[in-house]
Design a protein around this motif. Sequence first.
Motif, PDB file in Angstrom:
ATOM      1  N   LEU A  63      20.890 -60.444  33.636  1.00 57.56           N
ATOM      2  CA  LEU A  63      19.467 -60.741  33.504  1.00 57.56           C
ATOM      3  C   LEU A  63      18.819 -60.964  34.865  1.00 57.56           C
ATOM      4  O   LEU A  63      17.740 -60.430  35.156  1.00 57.56           O
ATOM      5  CB  LEU A  63      19.276 -61.966  32.611  1.00 57.56           C
ATOM      6  N   TRP A  66      15.941 -58.696  36.827  1.00 58.10           N
ATOM      7  CA  TRP A  66      14.702 -59.295  37.323  1.00 58.10           C
ATOM      8  C   TRP A  66      14.504 -58.990  38.808  1.00 58.10           C
ATOM      9  O   TRP A  66      13.399 -58.637  39.235  1.00 58.10           O
ATOM     10  CB  TRP A  66      14.711 -60.804  37.080  1.00 58.10           C
ATOM     11  N   TRP A 119      23.675 -64.023  32.189  1.00 63.41           N
ATOM     12  CA  TRP A 119      22.662 -64.478  33.135  1.00 63.41           C
ATOM     13  C   TRP A 119      22.700 -63.692  34.437  1.00 63.41           C
ATOM     14  O   TRP A 119      21.664 -63.473  35.063  1.00 63.41           O
ATOM     15  CB  TRP A 119      22.796 -65.976  33.395  1.00 63.41           C
TER      16      TRP A 119
END
Length: 78
Positions: free
Chosen positions: A24, A28, A21
């Motif tokens: 990720l 982003w 996460w």
Amino acid sequence: MNIDSIAAADLGTTLGGIAFWTVLLAGWVALFAATIVSVIRAGLSRRSLTRWILLVTLAPGIGIVLWFAAGRCQPSPG
């Protein structure tokens, strides 16, 4: 099977999930920042610039896709 082996397996899974996460989220944030920089450098009018930045900020998923699909000025052939 004792409690230590269960705890170690859970810790590995937890750390793997946190790493996934984190990567990720970092991707982003990088894509969001690249989009904002691209919008600012596009040489748009003040009104268009404001609208694109608002769209990308308030609806980042669709705003980023729309900017890279249709918003950037296409270089003229020649």
